[in-house]
Design an enzyme around this catalytic site. Structure first.
Site, PDB file in Angstrom:
ATOM      1  N   GLU A   1     -16.020 -31.761 -78.687  1.00 15.04           N
ATOM      2  CA  GLU A   1     -14.835 -31.003 -79.106  1.00 15.04           C
ATOM      3  C   GLU A   1     -14.435 -31.336 -80.539  1.00 15.04           C
ATOM      4  O   GLU A   1     -14.501 -32.493 -80.951  1.00 15.04           O
ATOM      5  CB  GLU A   1     -13.659 -31.315 -78.164  1.00 15.04           C
ATOM      6  CG  GLU A   1     -13.898 -30.823 -76.743  1.00 15.04           C
ATOM      7  CD  GLU A   1     -12.717 -31.104 -75.818  1.00 15.04           C
ATOM      8  OE1 GLU A   1     -11.628 -31.495 -76.294  1.00 15.04           O
ATOM      9  OE2 GLU A   1     -12.898 -30.912 -74.601  1.00 15.04           O
TER      10      GLU A   1
ATOM     11  N   LYS B   1     -22.362 -31.125 -75.754  1.00 19.15           N
ATOM     12  CA  LYS B   1     -21.210 -30.428 -76.333  1.00 19.15           C
ATOM     13  C   LYS B   1     -20.159 -31.462 -76.706  1.00 19.15           C
ATOM     14  O   LYS B   1     -20.004 -32.469 -76.009  1.00 19.15           O
ATOM     15  CB  LYS B   1     -20.610 -29.431 -75.335  1.00 19.15           C
ATOM     16  CG  LYS B   1     -19.358 -28.728 -75.880  1.00 19.15           C
ATOM     17  CD  LYS B   1     -18.853 -27.644 -74.957  1.00 19.15           C
ATOM     18  CE  LYS B   1     -17.985 -28.131 -73.841  1.00 19.15           C
ATOM     19  NZ  LYS B   1     -16.755 -28.889 -74.281  1.00 19.15           N
TER      20      LYS B   1
ATOM     21  N   ASP C   1     -21.568 -32.672 -71.441  1.00 22.84           N
ATOM     22  CA  ASP C   1     -20.313 -32.664 -72.203  1.00 22.84           C
ATOM     23  C   ASP C   1     -19.935 -34.103 -72.563  1.00 22.84           C
ATOM     24  O   ASP C   1     -19.800 -34.949 -71.667  1.00 22.84           O
ATOM     25  CB  ASP C   1     -19.217 -32.033 -71.336  1.00 22.84           C
ATOM     26  CG  ASP C   1     -18.094 -31.435 -72.159  1.00 22.84           C
ATOM     27  OD1 ASP C   1     -18.202 -31.409 -73.405  1.00 22.84           O
ATOM     28  OD2 ASP C   1     -17.099 -30.975 -71.556  1.00 22.84           O
TER      29      ASP C   1
ATOM     30  N   ASP D   1     -16.596 -31.857 -68.951  1.00 18.67           N
ATOM     31  CA  ASP D   1     -15.724 -32.982 -68.588  1.00 18.67           C
ATOM     32  C   ASP D   1     -14.513 -32.456 -67.791  1.00 18.67           C
ATOM     33  O   ASP D   1     -13.663 -33.225 -67.346  1.00 18.67           O
ATOM     34  CB  ASP D   1     -15.313 -33.828 -69.799  1.00 18.67           C
ATOM     35  CG  ASP D   1     -14.506 -33.057 -70.822  1.00 18.67           C
ATOM     36  OD1 ASP D   1     -14.307 -31.834 -70.656  1.00 18.67           O
ATOM     37  OD2 ASP D   1     -14.068 -33.678 -71.821  1.00 18.67           O
ATOM     38  N   SER D   2     -14.486 -31.135 -67.559  1.00 16.89           N
ATOM     39  CA  SER D   2     -13.549 -30.567 -66.579  1.00 16.89           C
ATOM     40  C   SER D   2     -13.824 -31.172 -65.206  1.00 16.89           C
ATOM     41  O   SER D   2     -13.013 -31.040 -64.282  1.00 16.89           O
ATOM     42  CB  SER D   2     -13.679 -29.039 -66.531  1.00 16.89           C
ATOM     43  OG  SER D   2     -15.024 -28.653 -66.427  1.00 16.89           O
TER      44      SER D   2
ATOM     45  N   GLU E   1     -12.203 -21.684 -77.316  1.00 19.41           N
ATOM     46  CA  GLU E   1     -11.318 -21.735 -76.145  1.00 19.41           C
ATOM     47  C   GLU E   1      -9.869 -21.443 -76.539  1.00 19.41           C
ATOM     48  O   GLU E   1      -9.337 -22.008 -77.509  1.00 19.41           O
ATOM     49  CB  GLU E   1     -11.395 -23.117 -75.464  1.00 19.41           C
ATOM     50  CG  GLU E   1     -10.459 -23.201 -74.262  1.00 19.41           C
ATOM     51  CD  GLU E   1     -10.695 -24.391 -73.325  1.00 19.41           C
ATOM     52  OE1 GLU E   1     -11.665 -25.150 -73.550  1.00 19.41           O
ATOM     53  OE2 GLU E   1      -9.896 -24.543 -72.380  1.00 19.41           O
TER      54      GLU E   1
HETATM   55  O1  KIV Z   1     -15.255 -29.169 -69.698  1.00 24.12           O
HETATM   56  C1  KIV Z   1     -15.409 -27.940 -69.600  1.00 24.12           C
HETATM   57  O2  KIV Z   1     -15.588 -27.376 -68.511  1.00 24.12           O
HETATM   58  C2  KIV Z   1     -15.380 -27.166 -70.834  1.00 24.12           C
HETATM   59  C3  KIV Z   1     -15.396 -25.681 -70.721  1.00 24.12           C
HETATM   60  C4  KIV Z   1     -14.064 -25.219 -70.284  1.00 24.12           C
HETATM   61  C5  KIV Z   1     -15.829 -25.015 -71.965  1.00 24.12           C
HETATM   62  O3  KIV Z   1     -15.309 -27.722 -71.878  1.00 24.12           O
END
Ligand code: KIV
Length: 264
Positions: free
Chosen positions: A117, A115, A85, A46-47, A180
């Site tokens: 958080e 993934k 994500d 989600d970056s 992280e």
């Molecule tokens: O969203 C992302 O790119 C991430 C990584 C930094 C692990 O969660």
């Protein structure tokens, strides 16, 4: 042809102490390069919000945007395992939403895992999603979706809480955990305490693997870079120079020249 990376191959790598290499990607051409490079996991992070959409946090990313980008990345991934994500509020609102949204990644994109958080606080959610046969990668320490609660993107140093979070997500069924923004000494303790692979970002060298954000690694963005980033290329510089040259040549009449014109 190389055999596609799976959850089981990652466990074997941890056992054999072979480092796992992960990188983010958000589009087809870059995902194709990432896949060809031998990287094991492509995270459609989600970056995306900060790297591609110009947002200042990851919070605005929606499920539909995450699905769109994960689908195009999956098309490019012959070898790497693709992880989708889960965006902010796609799993925090209840187990039912979490399973439905996690399921969308597997049903609609070709990703083989998701993934999310959080540590102990999301262990019931991880349990529910894995019960639905969807592999979950956890993410603890500096969790960008909690930026406002953390008071910024801050390194996390509460050893007892971090170790407890790691043990809880493993117990809940996560197949791996991203660490992280954690001092190396704590990541090393977590890595040796867990059976599942740890993937570090700003978490030192002793994790079972490393992940970086693609745009940081290849040097696409300008502006602040976190301490843990190593830039392996300067693509922004190269691309900008090419564009400036193009502007000059069009204005001078040097482009297009005869070689770029069709014969009569
Ligand atoms: O969203 C992302 O790119 C991430 C990584 C930094 C692990 O969660």
């Amino acid at each position: 042809m190389r055999k596609k990376v799976t959850v089981s191959s990652l466990f074997v790598m941890k056992e054999k102490k072979e480092k796992i290499v992960a990188l983010t990607a958000y589009d087809y051409p870059f995902a194709k390069m990432v896949d060809e490079s031998g990287i094991h996991i492509i995270l459609v992070g989600d970056s995306l919000g900060m790297m591609v959409q110009g947002e200042s946090t990851t919070l605005p990313v929606t499920m539909d945007q995450a699905i769109y980008h994960t689908r195009i990345v999956s098309k490019a991934a012959q070898y790497a395992m693709v992880v989708g994500d889960m965006p902010f509020l796609s799993y925090q609102t209840g187990k039912r939403d979490a399973i439905a949204n996690a399921g969308r990644f597997l049903k609609e994109t070709g990703a083989s895992a998701v993934k999310l958080e959080g540590g102990a606080a999301v262990s019931e959610t991880i349990k529910a999603i894995t019960k639905a046969s969807i592999p979950v990668q956890a993410h603890i320490g500096l969790t960008p979706q909690s930026v406002h609660q953390m008071g910024g993107f801050k390194v996390q140093r509460d050893e007892e809480r971090l170790i407890n979070d790691a043990l809880e997500v493993e117990k809940a069924g996560a197949f791996s955990v991203v660490l992280e923004g954690i001092p190396p000494q704590i990541s090393a303790k977590i890595t040796s305490a867990l059976k599942i692979p740890t993937i570090g970002i700003g978490a030192g060298p002793d994790c079972d693997g490393q992940i970086l954000v693609l745009h940081d690694l290849v040097g696409i963005n300008d502006g602040h870079l976190p301490k843990f980033v190593k830039q392996y290329a300067q693509l922004r510089k190269t691309a900008l120079a090419a564009m400036e040259e193009y502007v000059k040549e069009v204005q001078s009449g040097d482009f297009p020249s005869e070689e770029h014109c069709y014969k009569p």
